[in-house]
Design a protein around this motif. Structure first.
Motif, PDB file in Angstrom:
ATOM      1  N   THR A 126       0.758  -1.166  -0.032  1.00 11.67           N
ATOM      2  CA  THR A 126      -0.225   0.167  -0.194  1.00 11.67           C
ATOM      3  C   THR A 126       0.860   1.285   0.104  1.00 11.67           C
ATOM      4  O   THR A 126       2.168   1.072   0.375  1.00 11.67           O
ATOM      5  N   ALA A 127       0.218   2.457  -0.474  1.00 12.66           N
ATOM      6  CA  ALA A 127       1.049   3.580  -0.726  1.00 12.66           C
ATOM      7  C   ALA A 127       1.383   4.190   1.150  1.00 12.66           C
ATOM      8  O   ALA A 127       2.489   4.831   1.124  1.00 12.66           O
ATOM      9  N   HIS A 128       0.436   3.685   1.795  1.00 15.90           N
ATOM     10  CA  HIS A 128       0.776   4.198   3.463  1.00 15.90           C
ATOM     11  C   HIS A 128       0.619   3.092   4.154  1.00 15.90           C
ATOM     12  O   HIS A 128      -0.310   3.049   4.906  1.00 15.90           O
ATOM     13  N   PRO A 129       1.812   2.104   4.296  1.00 17.65           N
ATOM     14  CA  PRO A 129       1.908   0.963   5.312  1.00 17.65           C
ATOM     15  C   PRO A 129       1.688   1.388   6.633  1.00 17.65           C
ATOM     16  O   PRO A 129       2.225   2.375   7.059  1.00 17.65           O
ATOM     17  N   THR A 130       1.015   0.457   7.383  1.00 13.19           N
ATOM     18  CA  THR A 130       1.202   0.722   8.774  1.00 13.19           C
ATOM     19  C   THR A 130       2.179  -0.225   9.550  1.00 13.19           C
ATOM     20  O   THR A 130       2.738  -1.157   8.628  1.00 13.19           O
ATOM     21  N   ALA A 131       2.520  -0.056  10.803  1.00 11.19           N
ATOM     22  CA  ALA A 131       3.539  -1.016  11.452  1.00 11.19           C
ATOM     23  C   ALA A 131       3.178  -2.454  11.542  1.00 11.19           C
ATOM     24  O   ALA A 131       4.183  -3.274  11.223  1.00 11.19           O
ATOM     25  N   ALA A 132       1.758  -2.611  11.725  1.00 13.14           N
ATOM     26  CA  ALA A 132       1.416  -3.914  11.658  1.00 13.14           C
ATOM     27  C   ALA A 132       1.560  -4.666  10.360  1.00 13.14           C
ATOM     28  O   ALA A 132       1.835  -5.907  10.071  1.00 13.14           O
ATOM     29  N   GLN A 133       1.344  -3.710   9.006  1.00 11.52           N
ATOM     30  CA  GLN A 133       1.637  -4.574   7.900  1.00 11.52           C
ATOM     31  C   GLN A 133       3.114  -4.627   7.588  1.00 11.52           C
ATOM     32  O   GLN A 133       3.341  -5.541   6.991  1.00 11.52           O
ATOM     33  N   ALA A 134       3.775  -3.917   7.996  1.00 10.01           N
ATOM     34  CA  ALA A 134       5.474  -4.078   7.861  1.00 10.01           C
ATOM     35  C   ALA A 134       5.811  -5.380   8.619  1.00 10.01           C
ATOM     36  O   ALA A 134       6.719  -6.105   7.915  1.00 10.01           O
ATOM     37  N   THR A 135       5.448  -5.399   9.834  1.00  9.39           N
ATOM     38  CA  THR A 135       5.757  -6.588  10.618  1.00  9.39           C
ATOM     39  C   THR A 135       4.999  -7.839  10.083  1.00  9.39           C
ATOM     40  O   THR A 135       5.871  -8.757   9.892  1.00  9.39           O
ATOM     41  N   GLN A 136       3.885  -7.893   9.426  1.00 11.82           N
ATOM     42  CA  GLN A 136       3.337  -8.957   8.673  1.00 11.82           C
ATOM     43  C   GLN A 136       4.239  -9.256   7.609  1.00 11.82           C
ATOM     44  O   GLN A 136       4.660 -10.649   7.327  1.00 11.82           O
ATOM     45  N   GLN A 137       4.723  -8.451   6.733  1.00 12.97           N
ATOM     46  CA  GLN A 137       5.519  -8.612   5.674  1.00 12.97           C
ATOM     47  C   GLN A 137       6.850  -9.178   6.202  1.00 12.97           C
ATOM     48  O   GLN A 137       7.450 -10.285   5.106  1.00 12.97           O
ATOM     49  N   ALA A 138       7.295  -8.635   7.213  1.00 13.09           N
ATOM     50  CA  ALA A 138       8.761  -9.449   7.513  1.00 13.09           C
ATOM     51  C   ALA A 138       8.527 -11.002   8.144  1.00 13.09           C
ATOM     52  O   ALA A 138       9.154 -11.914   7.735  1.00 13.09           O
ATOM     53  N   ARG A 139       7.147 -11.235   8.696  1.00 13.08           N
ATOM     54  CA  ARG A 139       7.149 -12.403   9.057  1.00 13.08           C
ATOM     55  C   ARG A 139       6.841 -13.573   7.790  1.00 13.08           C
ATOM     56  O   ARG A 139       7.269 -14.578   7.547  1.00 13.08           O
ATOM     57  N   ASP A 140       6.183 -12.990   6.569  1.00 12.96           N
ATOM     58  CA  ASP A 140       5.778 -13.467   5.505  1.00 12.96           C
ATOM     59  C   ASP A 140       7.328 -13.796   4.703  1.00 12.96           C
ATOM     60  O   ASP A 140       7.410 -14.917   3.998  1.00 12.96           O
ATOM     61  N   LEU A 141       8.079 -12.975   4.733  1.00 14.43           N
ATOM     62  CA  LEU A 141       9.492 -13.091   4.246  1.00 14.43           C
ATOM     63  C   LEU A 141      10.258 -14.166   4.829  1.00 14.43           C
ATOM     64  O   LEU A 141      10.849 -15.014   4.267  1.00 14.43           O
ATOM     65  N   ALA A 142      10.195 -14.403   6.117  1.00 13.97           N
ATOM     66  CA  ALA A 142      11.116 -15.040   7.027  1.00 13.97           C
ATOM     67  C   ALA A 142      10.292 -16.572   6.608  1.00 13.97           C
ATOM     68  O   ALA A 142      11.036 -17.575   6.472  1.00 13.97           O
ATOM     69  N   THR A 143       8.877 -16.683   6.447  1.00 12.34           N
ATOM     70  CA  THR A 143       8.167 -17.909   6.258  1.00 12.34           C
ATOM     71  C   THR A 143       8.875 -18.386   4.803  1.00 12.34           C
ATOM     72  O   THR A 143       9.129 -19.595   4.440  1.00 12.34           O
ATOM     73  N   ASP A 144       8.647 -17.378   3.619  1.00 16.06           N
ATOM     74  CA  ASP A 144       8.907 -17.920   2.388  1.00 16.06           C
ATOM     75  C   ASP A 144      10.425 -18.236   2.159  1.00 16.06           C
ATOM     76  O   ASP A 144      10.717 -19.140   1.536  1.00 16.06           O
ATOM     77  N   LEU A 145      11.394 -17.725   3.128  1.00 17.14           N
ATOM     78  CA  LEU A 145      12.863 -17.878   2.730  1.00 17.14           C
ATOM     79  C   LEU A 145      13.160 -19.082   3.477  1.00 17.14           C
ATOM     80  O   LEU A 145      14.134 -20.080   3.401  1.00 17.14           O
ATOM     81  N   GLY A 146      12.433 -19.550   4.483  1.00 18.80           N
ATOM     82  CA  GLY A 146      12.662 -20.727   5.512  1.00 18.80           C
ATOM     83  C   GLY A 146      14.035 -20.976   5.912  1.00 18.80           C
ATOM     84  O   GLY A 146      14.783 -19.949   6.630  1.00 18.80           O
TER      85      GLY A 146
END
Length: 70
Positions: free
Chosen positions: A2-22
């Protein structure tokens, strides 16, 4: 995202990255990020749990920068 991400969205993206990278997440040593307010302690915890050092960039010096957005 999104153009204006929230802290919760950034944290979820970090979790998703960690899961994807394994297991490949273990090969990372550093995360270089700016000092934006979206990067909270919860965001940092995702990477610190994997022993990834977080390096924050320095803030820009005050004053006019006419070519910064050229």
């Amino acid at each position: 995202m999104t153009a204006h991400p929230t802290a919760a969205q950034a944290t979820q993206q970090a979790r998703d990255l960690a899961t994807d990278l394994g297991i490949r997440m273990k090969s990372l040593c550093f995360l270089v990020r700016d000092r934006d307010r979206e990067y909270t302690d919860a965001f940092a915890t995702v990477f610190q749990a994997e022993d990834i050092e977080i390096i924050k960039t320095r803030s820009a010096p005050p004053g006019p920068t006419p070519t910064a957005n050229a």
